[in-house]
Design a protein around this motif. Structure first.
Motif, PDB file in Angstrom:
ATOM      1  N   LEU A 268       0.825  -1.195  -0.184  1.00  0.00           N
ATOM      2  CA  LEU A 268       0.113  -0.383  -0.167  1.00  0.00           C
ATOM      3  C   LEU A 268       1.486   1.623  -0.482  1.00  0.00           C
ATOM      4  O   LEU A 268       1.679   1.332   0.418  1.00  0.00           O
ATOM      5  CB  LEU A 268      -1.051  -0.420   0.772  1.00  0.00           C
ATOM      6  CG  LEU A 268      -2.071  -1.110   0.425  1.00  0.00           C
ATOM      7  CD1 LEU A 268      -2.941  -1.625   2.741  1.00  0.00           C
ATOM      8  CD2 LEU A 268      -3.280  -0.236   0.203  1.00  0.00           C
ATOM      9  N   LYS A 269       0.355   2.331  -0.552  1.00  0.00           N
ATOM     10  CA  LYS A 269       0.678   3.671  -0.585  1.00  0.00           C
ATOM     11  C   LYS A 269      -0.109   4.749  -0.098  1.00  0.00           C
ATOM     12  O   LYS A 269      -0.895   4.517  -0.352  1.00  0.00           O
ATOM     13  CB  LYS A 269       1.509   3.576  -2.323  1.00  0.00           C
ATOM     14  CG  LYS A 269       1.586   2.804  -3.465  1.00  0.00           C
ATOM     15  CD  LYS A 269       2.043   2.935  -4.498  1.00  0.00           C
ATOM     16  CE  LYS A 269       2.916   1.862  -5.678  1.00  0.00           C
ATOM     17  NZ  LYS A 269       2.688   2.117  -6.629  1.00  0.00           N
ATOM     18  N   PRO A 270       0.815   5.692  -0.009  1.00  0.00           N
ATOM     19  CA  PRO A 270      -0.372   7.483   0.920  1.00  0.00           C
ATOM     20  C   PRO A 270      -1.021   7.468  -0.756  1.00  0.00           C
ATOM     21  O   PRO A 270      -2.012   7.819  -0.007  1.00  0.00           O
ATOM     22  CB  PRO A 270       0.732   8.051   0.871  1.00  0.00           C
ATOM     23  CG  PRO A 270       2.419   7.689   0.537  1.00  0.00           C
ATOM     24  CD  PRO A 270       1.955   5.866   0.618  1.00  0.00           C
ATOM     25  N   GLU A 271      -0.751   7.124  -1.741  1.00  0.00           N
ATOM     26  CA  GLU A 271      -1.682   7.792  -2.544  1.00  0.00           C
ATOM     27  C   GLU A 271      -3.062   6.602  -2.718  1.00  0.00           C
ATOM     28  O   GLU A 271      -4.318   6.843  -3.674  1.00  0.00           O
ATOM     29  CB  GLU A 271      -1.198   7.897  -4.060  1.00  0.00           C
ATOM     30  CG  GLU A 271      -0.690   6.431  -4.381  1.00  0.00           C
ATOM     31  CD  GLU A 271       0.974   7.357  -3.997  1.00  0.00           C
ATOM     32  OE1 GLU A 271       1.426   7.026  -3.071  1.00  0.00           O
ATOM     33  OE2 GLU A 271       1.764   6.816  -5.347  1.00  0.00           O
ATOM     34  N   ASP A 272      -3.510   5.483  -1.996  1.00  0.00           N
ATOM     35  CA  ASP A 272      -3.862   4.048  -1.810  1.00  0.00           C
ATOM     36  C   ASP A 272      -5.416   5.171  -1.258  1.00  0.00           C
ATOM     37  O   ASP A 272      -6.697   4.676  -0.717  1.00  0.00           O
ATOM     38  CB  ASP A 272      -3.530   2.949  -1.715  1.00  0.00           C
ATOM     39  CG  ASP A 272      -2.733   2.393  -2.708  1.00  0.00           C
ATOM     40  OD1 ASP A 272      -1.451   2.232  -2.615  1.00  0.00           O
ATOM     41  OD2 ASP A 272      -3.393   2.442  -4.017  1.00  0.00           O
TER      42      ASP A 272
ATOM     43  N   THR B  86      -6.082   4.689   5.070  1.00  0.00           N
ATOM     44  CA  THR B  86      -5.837   5.457   5.471  1.00  0.00           C
ATOM     45  C   THR B  86      -3.760   4.397   5.644  1.00  0.00           C
ATOM     46  O   THR B  86      -3.706   4.028   6.407  1.00  0.00           O
ATOM     47  CB  THR B  86      -5.521   6.087   6.552  1.00  0.00           C
ATOM     48  OG1 THR B  86      -7.328   6.659   6.465  1.00  0.00           O
ATOM     49  CG2 THR B  86      -5.038   7.229   6.888  1.00  0.00           C
ATOM     50  N   VAL B  87      -3.518   5.175   4.210  1.00  0.00           N
ATOM     51  CA  VAL B  87      -1.962   4.336   4.459  1.00  0.00           C
ATOM     52  C   VAL B  87      -0.990   5.727   4.620  1.00  0.00           C
ATOM     53  O   VAL B  87      -1.028   7.209   3.585  1.00  0.00           O
ATOM     54  CB  VAL B  87      -1.846   4.023   2.904  1.00  0.00           C
ATOM     55  CG1 VAL B  87      -0.603   3.483   3.249  1.00  0.00           C
ATOM     56  CG2 VAL B  87      -2.617   2.988   2.541  1.00  0.00           C
ATOM     57  N   SER B  88      -0.106   5.989   6.001  1.00  0.00           N
ATOM     58  CA  SER B  88       0.426   6.829   6.208  1.00  0.00           C
ATOM     59  C   SER B  88       2.198   6.206   5.818  1.00  0.00           C
ATOM     60  O   SER B  88       2.328   5.454   5.841  1.00  0.00           O
ATOM     61  CB  SER B  88       0.770   6.360   8.033  1.00  0.00           C
ATOM     62  OG  SER B  88       1.357   5.303   8.315  1.00  0.00           O
ATOM     63  N   SER B  89       2.809   7.519   5.482  1.00  0.00           N
ATOM     64  CA  SER B  89       3.793   7.669   5.137  1.00  0.00           C
ATOM     65  C   SER B  89       4.669   7.522   5.933  1.00  0.00           C
ATOM     66  O   SER B  89       4.515   8.263   7.280  1.00  0.00           O
ATOM     67  CB  SER B  89       4.029   8.370   3.928  1.00  0.00           C
ATOM     68  OG  SER B  89       4.113   9.679   4.851  1.00  0.00           O
TER      69      SER B  89
END
Length: 123
Positions: free
Chosen positions: A85-89, A120-123
């Motif tokens: 998963l990426k933050p843009e997901d 929510t994907v945190s960086s």
């Protein structure tokens, strides 16, 4: 007809989540199912879909190789396994149901929608 989406949450970049969408009140095995997502300030976009009967799968280019859609007709449930998963997901993810097996990437053809589940994907 009811579609109940679940499985969202907070995950770090590179992590995984599995979304579920339980359906009731429709001939599930004969319906195509799709996952769409909507990020804040953006339009709803196609993520993945699986056709009824033949279980043909379709993916947005942005998730190919990372996400997998599947269905369990015995449980009237469709799943979205999300890896890497990426933050843009980050978005609210919605499941939809419809008849027919063409143009599954277009939300306007879906008859029924679940309430959405937040990823929510945190960086």
């Amino acid at each position: 007809v009811q579609l109940q989406a679940s499985g969202g949450g907070l995950v770090q970049t590179g992590g995984s989540l599995r979304l579920s969408c339980a359906a009731s009140g429709l001939p599930f095995s004969r319906n195509s199912m799709g996952w769409f997502r909507q990020a804040p300030g953006k339009e709803r976009e196609f993520v993945a879909a699986i056709s009824g009967t033949r279980d043909t799968t379709y993916y947005a280019d942005s998730v190919k190789g990372r996400f997998t859609i599947s269905r369990d007709n015995a449980k009237n449930t469709v799943y979205l396994q999300m890896n890497s998963l990426k933050p843009e997901d980050t978005a609210v993810y919605y499941c939809g149901a419809r008849t027919g097996g063409s143009n599954l990437q277009y939300s306007r053809y879906y008859l029924y929608w679940g309430q959405g589940t937040l990823v929510t994907v945190s960086s």
